[in-house]
Scaffold this active site. Structure first.
Site, PDB file in Angstrom:
ATOM      1  N   TYR A 122       9.682   0.125   3.849  1.00 45.88           N
ATOM      2  CA  TYR A 122       8.290  -0.176   4.193  1.00 45.88           C
ATOM      3  C   TYR A 122       7.345   0.511   3.211  1.00 45.88           C
ATOM      4  O   TYR A 122       6.450  -0.122   2.647  1.00 45.88           O
ATOM      5  CB  TYR A 122       7.992   0.277   5.627  1.00 45.88           C
ATOM      6  CG  TYR A 122       6.621  -0.129   6.115  1.00 45.88           C
ATOM      7  CD1 TYR A 122       6.385  -1.411   6.605  1.00 45.88           C
ATOM      8  CD2 TYR A 122       5.548   0.766   6.068  1.00 45.88           C
ATOM      9  CE1 TYR A 122       5.125  -1.791   7.042  1.00 45.88           C
ATOM     10  CE2 TYR A 122       4.285   0.403   6.508  1.00 45.88           C
ATOM     11  CZ  TYR A 122       4.078  -0.881   7.001  1.00 45.88           C
ATOM     12  OH  TYR A 122       2.816  -1.261   7.426  1.00 45.88           O
ATOM     13  N   SER A 126      -0.884  -0.291   3.210  1.00 49.96           N
ATOM     14  CA  SER A 126      -0.802   0.731   4.248  1.00 49.96           C
ATOM     15  C   SER A 126      -0.982   2.095   3.599  1.00 49.96           C
ATOM     16  O   SER A 126      -0.679   2.270   2.415  1.00 49.96           O
ATOM     17  CB  SER A 126       0.578   0.674   4.931  1.00 49.96           C
ATOM     18  OG  SER A 126       0.766   1.792   5.778  1.00 49.96           O
TER      19      SER A 126
END
Length: 199
Positions: free
Chosen positions: A96, A83
């Protein structure tokens, strides 16, 4: 098939059944991920560890057992979905962001370790990918996107899952991408190259 990527036995069972069904494994896409959005002062250690286990340990476990099968077929490709959060963050997303940063590093490490087996390992870091219409039926909904959501991207629109899927297909093709390994591709419509100033 239902699999918990954070559980070694569950992954081993998935790999075994896949080989039984299809005769082997050529490509692995590590895409499973979860998040925890809350203050560092409120998030439990168990929540932190669960995100890391699914998002980072999971790809490691899947890579380990799929690579064994790829070796039997003379090589293969592992594609990790990280990401842009590996490189920039919003508040309260520590596990995350950390897991995705780790996945980028795991990519180049595995690329070197598995190169002798003719296994290429690459990484894709998506930006804003709108998945509302791509979820399972019970969760599917029409995207609620404003013109500014599209306009803030230099590409002129928010991304969709096909933007990532098409790159996966390209990277999995040894004829087209056989000289590509160990690198990360940022697919975010140009958002991370923009300088943003508040006026």
């Amino acid at each position: 098939m239902k699999t918990d990527v954070s559980d070694e036995e569950s992954v081993k069972n998935m790999v075994k059944k896949t080989v039984e069904l299809y005769g082997g494994i050529d490509v692995l896409v590590n895409n499973a991920a979860i998040t925890s959005v809350k203050s560092i002062f409120e998030r439990s250690l168990e929540e932190w560890e669960r995100v890391i286990r699914v998002n980072l340990t999971g790809p490691y476990i899947c890579s380990r057992y799929c690579a064994e099968e790829m070796i039997k077929r003379g090589g293969g490709v592992i594609i990790n979905i990280a990401s842009t959060r590996a490189f920039q963050s919003e508040p309260d997303t520590e596990p995350y962001s950390a897991s995705k940063g780790g996945l980028v590093a795991l990519t180049h490490s595995l690329a070197v370790s598995l190169s002798k087996y003719r296994i290429r390992v690459v990484c894709i870091s998506p930006g804003w990918i709108e998945t509302s219409e791509w979820k399972k039926k019970s969760l599917r909904k029409k995207p609620d996107l404003r013109p500014i959501d599209h306009e803030q991207h230099p590409a002129g629109r928010v991304g969709n899952p096909l933007d990532i899927a098409h790159l996966c297909v390209f990277l999995a093709d040894d004829e087209k991408a056989g000289f590509i390994t160990g690198v990360n591709f940022t697919v975010d419509g140009g958002m991370t190259i923009k300088m943003i100033y508040e006026e």
